[in-house]
Design a protein around this motif. Structure first.
Motif, PDB file in Angstrom:
ATOM      1  N   ILE A 132       4.358  -7.239   1.142  1.00  0.00           N
ATOM      2  CA  ILE A 132       4.931  -8.284   1.989  1.00  0.00           C
ATOM      3  C   ILE A 132       5.569  -7.571   3.180  1.00  0.00           C
ATOM      4  O   ILE A 132       6.486  -6.766   3.013  1.00  0.00           O
ATOM      5  N   THR A 133       5.039  -7.870   4.349  1.00  0.00           N
ATOM      6  CA  THR A 133       5.516  -7.197   5.560  1.00  0.00           C
ATOM      7  C   THR A 133       6.092  -8.215   6.539  1.00  0.00           C
ATOM      8  O   THR A 133       5.695  -9.376   6.568  1.00  0.00           O
ATOM      9  N   LEU A 134       7.003  -7.740   7.339  1.00  0.00           N
ATOM     10  CA  LEU A 134       7.607  -8.539   8.388  1.00  0.00           C
ATOM     11  C   LEU A 134       7.734  -7.644   9.616  1.00  0.00           C
ATOM     12  O   LEU A 134       8.479  -6.666   9.590  1.00  0.00           O
ATOM     13  N   PHE A 135       6.994  -7.973  10.655  1.00  0.00           N
ATOM     14  CA  PHE A 135       6.974  -7.197  11.894  1.00  0.00           C
ATOM     15  C   PHE A 135       6.652  -5.723  11.626  1.00  0.00           C
ATOM     16  O   PHE A 135       7.343  -4.827  12.060  1.00  0.00           O
ATOM     17  N   SER A 136       5.606  -5.490  10.875  1.00  0.00           N
ATOM     18  CA  SER A 136       5.089  -4.167  10.494  1.00  0.00           C
ATOM     19  C   SER A 136       6.040  -3.351   9.615  1.00  0.00           C
ATOM     20  O   SER A 136       5.869  -2.161   9.448  1.00  0.00           O
ATOM     21  N   TRP A 137       7.067  -3.985   9.076  1.00  0.00           N
ATOM     22  CA  TRP A 137       7.964  -3.343   8.120  1.00  0.00           C
ATOM     23  C   TRP A 137       7.637  -3.883   6.723  1.00  0.00           C
ATOM     24  O   TRP A 137       7.563  -5.097   6.531  1.00  0.00           O
ATOM     25  N   THR A 138       7.442  -2.993   5.792  1.00  0.00           N
ATOM     26  CA  THR A 138       7.174  -3.423   4.423  1.00  0.00           C
ATOM     27  C   THR A 138       8.486  -3.827   3.771  1.00  0.00           C
ATOM     28  O   THR A 138       9.382  -2.998   3.584  1.00  0.00           O
ATOM     29  N   ILE A 139       8.596  -5.104   3.442  1.00  0.00           N
ATOM     30  CA  ILE A 139       9.819  -5.626   2.844  1.00  0.00           C
ATOM     31  C   ILE A 139       9.770  -5.497   1.324  1.00  0.00           C
ATOM     32  O   ILE A 139      10.722  -5.076   0.691  1.00  0.00           O
ATOM     33  N   LEU A 140       8.628  -5.852   0.763  1.00  0.00           N
ATOM     34  CA  LEU A 140       8.489  -5.852  -0.689  1.00  0.00           C
ATOM     35  C   LEU A 140       7.082  -5.434  -1.052  1.00  0.00           C
ATOM     36  O   LEU A 140       6.121  -5.857  -0.405  1.00  0.00           O
ATOM     37  N   GLU A 141       6.973  -4.621  -2.065  1.00  0.00           N
ATOM     38  CA  GLU A 141       5.664  -4.197  -2.548  1.00  0.00           C
ATOM     39  C   GLU A 141       5.547  -4.593  -4.011  1.00  0.00           C
ATOM     40  O   GLU A 141       6.321  -4.134  -4.862  1.00  0.00           O
ATOM     41  N   ILE A 142       4.597  -5.478  -4.313  1.00  0.00           N
ATOM     42  CA  ILE A 142       4.387  -5.952  -5.680  1.00  0.00           C
ATOM     43  C   ILE A 142       3.286  -5.080  -6.298  1.00  0.00           C
ATOM     44  O   ILE A 142       2.176  -5.032  -5.777  1.00  0.00           O
ATOM     45  N   PRO A 143       3.574  -4.397  -7.397  1.00  0.00           N
ATOM     46  CA  PRO A 143       2.561  -3.519  -8.006  1.00  0.00           C
ATOM     47  C   PRO A 143       1.487  -4.339  -8.711  1.00  0.00           C
ATOM     48  O   PRO A 143       1.678  -5.531  -8.982  1.00  0.00           O
ATOM     49  N   PRO A 144       0.358  -3.727  -9.005  1.00  0.00           N
ATOM     50  CA  PRO A 144      -0.681  -4.449  -9.750  1.00  0.00           C
ATOM     51  C   PRO A 144      -0.166  -4.811 -11.147  1.00  0.00           C
ATOM     52  O   PRO A 144       0.343  -3.964 -11.861  1.00  0.00           O
ATOM     53  N   LEU A 145      -0.265  -6.061 -11.475  1.00  0.00           N
ATOM     54  CA  LEU A 145       0.282  -6.536 -12.738  1.00  0.00           C
ATOM     55  C   LEU A 145      -0.752  -6.562 -13.861  1.00  0.00           C
ATOM     56  O   LEU A 145      -0.430  -6.953 -14.979  1.00  0.00           O
TER      57      LEU A 145
END
Length: 130
Positions: free
Chosen positions: A84-97
């Motif tokens: 999940i990115t906002l203005f090319s900044w990664t805010i949250l990274e959800i790993p493969p579940l």
């Protein structure tokens, strides 16, 4: 002089025999010794997912329609990994579940069996599913 060489050879043989016997005995006794109180064969825990795993494993693929349906429903790669990115900044990274899914391996084997059925038995091209 020859006497001391023979004595040294006997002493070396005694040391190696003692060491070998000590290693064998210590490896044999260690699991049941007083210092190691772990049970060598722990009791298996009851698996809630086992009936469903067995049902998936027993599923026979005997028609091309069923094989195609399985290949469409079970994805080849885990679709849940997201950034999940906002203005090319990664805010949250959800790993493969997928690895957290208790039926993951069984579903992958079912998909593999379906692909094998299509390729081997039906002679179809499975490139669309890979």
């Amino acid at each position: 002089m020859s006497q001391s060489i023979e004595d040294k050879a006997m002493a070396d043989a005694d040391v190696s025999d003692y060491t070998t016997n000590k290693i064998i005995v210590s490896n044999w006794i260690a699991p049941w010794s007083k210092g190691n109180r772990k049970n060598p064969s722990p009791q298996p825990k009851w698996d809630l997912w086992q009936p469903l795993r067995q049902r998936i494993d027993r599923l026979e693929i005997n028609t091309p329609a069923l094989a195609h349906r399985i290949c469409r429903l079970i994805p080849a790669q885990c679709p849940f990994a997201r950034k999940i990115t906002l203005f090319s900044w990664t805010i949250l990274e959800i790993p493969p579940l997928c690895k957290l899914n208790p039926l993951y391996e069984n579903l992958m084997m079912l998909r593999f069996r379906a692909l094998s059925y299509l390729a081997d038995e039906c002679g179809e091209d499975i490139g669309a599913y890979c």
